[in-house]
Write a protein that holds these residues in place. Structure first.
Motif, PDB file in Angstrom:
ATOM      1  N   LEU A  78      10.201  -7.457  -3.892  1.00  0.00           N
ATOM      2  CA  LEU A  78       9.816  -6.208  -3.239  1.00  0.00           C
ATOM      3  C   LEU A  78      10.995  -5.263  -3.022  1.00  0.00           C
ATOM      4  CD1 LEU A  78       7.552  -4.640  -1.646  1.00  0.00           C
ATOM      5  CD2 LEU A  78       8.421  -5.807   0.381  1.00  0.00           C
ATOM      6  N   GLY A  79      10.903  -4.068  -3.609  1.00  0.00           N
ATOM      7  CA  GLY A  79      11.877  -3.021  -3.384  1.00  0.00           C
ATOM      8  C   GLY A  79      13.242  -3.260  -4.000  1.00  0.00           C
ATOM      9  N   LEU A  80      13.429  -4.388  -4.665  1.00  0.00           N
ATOM     10  CA  LEU A  80      14.734  -4.727  -5.220  1.00  0.00           C
ATOM     11  C   LEU A  80      14.822  -4.303  -6.685  1.00  0.00           C
ATOM     12  CD1 LEU A  80      15.252  -8.206  -3.537  1.00  0.00           C
ATOM     13  CD2 LEU A  80      16.105  -5.972  -2.804  1.00  0.00           C
ATOM     14  N   TYR A 137      -1.290   1.331  -7.131  1.00  0.00           N
ATOM     15  CA  TYR A 137      -1.399   0.458  -8.300  1.00  0.00           C
ATOM     16  C   TYR A 137      -1.480  -0.962  -7.763  1.00  0.00           C
ATOM     17  CZ  TYR A 137       3.538   0.729  -7.095  1.00  0.00           C
ATOM     18  OH  TYR A 137       4.710   0.758  -6.396  1.00  0.00           O
ATOM     19  N   THR A 138      -1.678  -1.920  -8.627  1.00  0.00           N
ATOM     20  CA  THR A 138      -1.789  -3.313  -8.207  1.00  0.00           C
ATOM     21  C   THR A 138      -0.731  -4.167  -8.910  1.00  0.00           C
ATOM     22  OG1 THR A 138      -3.295  -4.020  -9.966  1.00  0.00           O
ATOM     23  CG2 THR A 138      -4.290  -3.004  -7.991  1.00  0.00           C
ATOM     24  N   HIS A 157      15.046   3.721  -2.601  1.00  0.00           N
ATOM     25  CA  HIS A 157      13.730   4.361  -2.646  1.00  0.00           C
ATOM     26  C   HIS A 157      12.741   3.609  -1.753  1.00  0.00           C
ATOM     27  CE1 HIS A 157      11.059   7.329  -4.320  1.00  0.00           C
ATOM     28  NE2 HIS A 157      10.177   6.407  -4.635  1.00  0.00           N
ATOM     29  N   PRO A 158      12.826   3.803  -0.434  1.00  0.00           N
ATOM     30  CA  PRO A 158      11.954   3.049   0.484  1.00  0.00           C
ATOM     31  C   PRO A 158      10.474   3.324   0.298  1.00  0.00           C
ATOM     32  CG  PRO A 158      13.186   4.758   1.648  1.00  0.00           C
ATOM     33  CD  PRO A 158      13.792   4.644   0.289  1.00  0.00           C
ATOM     34  N   ASP A 159      10.086   4.541  -0.100  1.00  0.00           N
ATOM     35  CA  ASP A 159       8.660   4.819  -0.298  1.00  0.00           C
ATOM     36  C   ASP A 159       8.087   3.966  -1.426  1.00  0.00           C
ATOM     37  OD1 ASP A 159       8.724   6.648   1.728  1.00  0.00           O
ATOM     38  OD2 ASP A 159       8.635   8.425   0.447  1.00  0.00           O
ATOM     39  N   GLY A 160       8.910   3.713  -2.445  1.00  0.00           N
ATOM     40  CA  GLY A 160       8.461   2.853  -3.536  1.00  0.00           C
ATOM     41  C   GLY A 160       8.209   1.440  -3.065  1.00  0.00           C
ATOM     42  N   ALA A 161       9.093   0.932  -2.217  1.00  0.00           N
ATOM     43  CA  ALA A 161       8.902  -0.414  -1.668  1.00  0.00           C
ATOM     44  C   ALA A 161       7.633  -0.477  -0.832  1.00  0.00           C
ATOM     45  CB  ALA A 161      10.119  -0.804  -0.827  1.00  0.00           C
ATOM     46  N   SER A 162       7.324   0.594  -0.105  1.00  0.00           N
ATOM     47  CA  SER A 162       6.103   0.630   0.696  1.00  0.00           C
ATOM     48  C   SER A 162       4.869   0.554  -0.194  1.00  0.00           C
ATOM     49  CB  SER A 162       6.065   1.909   1.540  1.00  0.00           C
ATOM     50  OG  SER A 162       7.130   1.934   2.461  1.00  0.00           O
ATOM     51  N   ALA A 193       0.506  -2.761  -2.698  1.00  0.00           N
ATOM     52  CA  ALA A 193      -0.029  -3.355  -3.930  1.00  0.00           C
ATOM     53  C   ALA A 193      -0.185  -4.864  -3.783  1.00  0.00           C
ATOM     54  CB  ALA A 193       0.887  -3.032  -5.112  1.00  0.00           C
ATOM     55  N   ILE A 194       0.762  -5.508  -3.105  1.00  0.00           N
ATOM     56  CA  ILE A 194       0.678  -6.955  -2.885  1.00  0.00           C
ATOM     57  C   ILE A 194      -0.590  -7.300  -2.112  1.00  0.00           C
ATOM     58  CG2 ILE A 194       1.706  -8.899  -1.639  1.00  0.00           C
ATOM     59  CD1 ILE A 194       4.452  -7.679  -2.245  1.00  0.00           C
TER      60      ILE A 194
END
Length: 310
Positions: free
Chosen positions: A30-32, A91-92, A210-215, A220-221
């Protein structure tokens, strides 16, 4: 590093080793980013004779971002989950598995050993189920089946998971934030040296934040749900590795994952948390190497035995 156009988006990737050797595809959490894989781990796989491909998941690193779809409010999403309400995701995990498969096709690689950590383990599980002919083996590390009823993070780990990094923070503030996260979720028996953690965090911050991407990945998870049925359909050799002291994805989740996969091997590592500390790289490489070479014996005790003990 290079870019590939896959499924209408850009995926940033890096390949190491000899392309004529068997391929290993690494899926990060996640987020990495692809640089979050410990260099010693990547180099070890190359030295073992593998062609290693790392990549940035969508919404992370230098791959395409989905900012046009908005930033989810994580605490609201969490409350909806508790209430059993359906989440709307950008997305999933299935889309992310399709990205991974598309990258192999882009590189002209017919099949690979699939290794994933945390969210990357979930993506890898889906990959192995949806693309069995592209999967030589599966290694799922510190991950989960997503089955309802499994234990969740500790309170401290949940706070870290649902918080956002400072959007306008200085470089030092961002590094400090990331370092604190690793300290919260790390391995109690294998604390990473402070200099190692700061170097790792600096590398990530200097490349992309990019914290919004991690959110969106986190939503998605949750939105992707239970993978138990998919896991029960797997026919490839499967290794599940999990730390006994994981505060983010408790060990019961790894035990359950292995129990769902026919013929899987489960390795519980005492004192390991939710990270890849340098002290464990050699042990992880030995386990994964034996697994990919088909030299690993059946689990003793079996995943089912662990479940009965619980």
């Amino acid at each position: 590093m290079a870019d590939a156009n896959i499924n209408g988006i850009t995926i940033s990737y890096e390949a190491s080793g000899n392309p004529a050797k068997p391929a290993v595809l690494l899926n990060m959490g996640l987020g990495l980013q692809l640089v979050s894989w410990p260099p010693a781990f990547v180099d070890g796989l190359v030295e073992m004779g593998y062609y290693v491909i790392r990549y940035d998941n969508r919404d992370a690193g230098l791959s395409s971002k989905f900012d046009h779809l908005g930033a989810p409010r994580l605490w609201l999403a969490y409350l909806k989950t508790l209430a059993g309400l359906k989440l709307k995701a950008a997305y999933t995990l299935h889309d992310m598995a399709a990205d991974a498969c598309g990258l192999l096709s882009y590189l002209g690689i017919p099949h690979a050993h699939i290794i994933g950590v945390s969210m990357g383990g979930m993506v890898s599980q889906i990959f192995a189920a949806r693309y069995p002919k592209r999967t030589l083996s599966l290694t799922s590390i510190m991950s989960s089946s997503g089955r309802p009823g499994l234990p969740g993070p500790t309170a401290a780990a949940r706070r870290v998971l649902l918080s956002s990094s400072p959007p306008a923070g200085t470089r030092e503030q961002l590094i400090e934030y990331m370092a604190n996260t690793f300290n919260v979720i790390g391995s109690p028996a294998y604390p990473m040296p402070e200099a190692y953690v700061r170097e790792m965090c600096s590398r990530a911050v200097d490349r992309n934040v990019h914290p919004d991407g991690a959110s969106r990945q986190l939503v998605a998870i949750v939105a992707s749900g239970d993978r138990s049925k998919l896991l029960r359909s797997l026919q490839c050799p499967a290794l599940v590795i999990h730390g006994t002291e994981d505060p983010l994805v408790p060990a019961a989740c790894g035990i359950d994952t292995a129990a769902q996969i026919p013929g899987s091997r489960l390795e519980l590592i005492e004192g390991m948390g939710h990270d890849l500390p340098p002290q464990l790289i050699g042990r992880l490489l030995a386990l994964i190497g034996s697994h990919m070479e088909g030299k690993m014996a059946a689990t003793q005790p079996s995943p089912a035995d662990y479940l009965e003990q619980d």
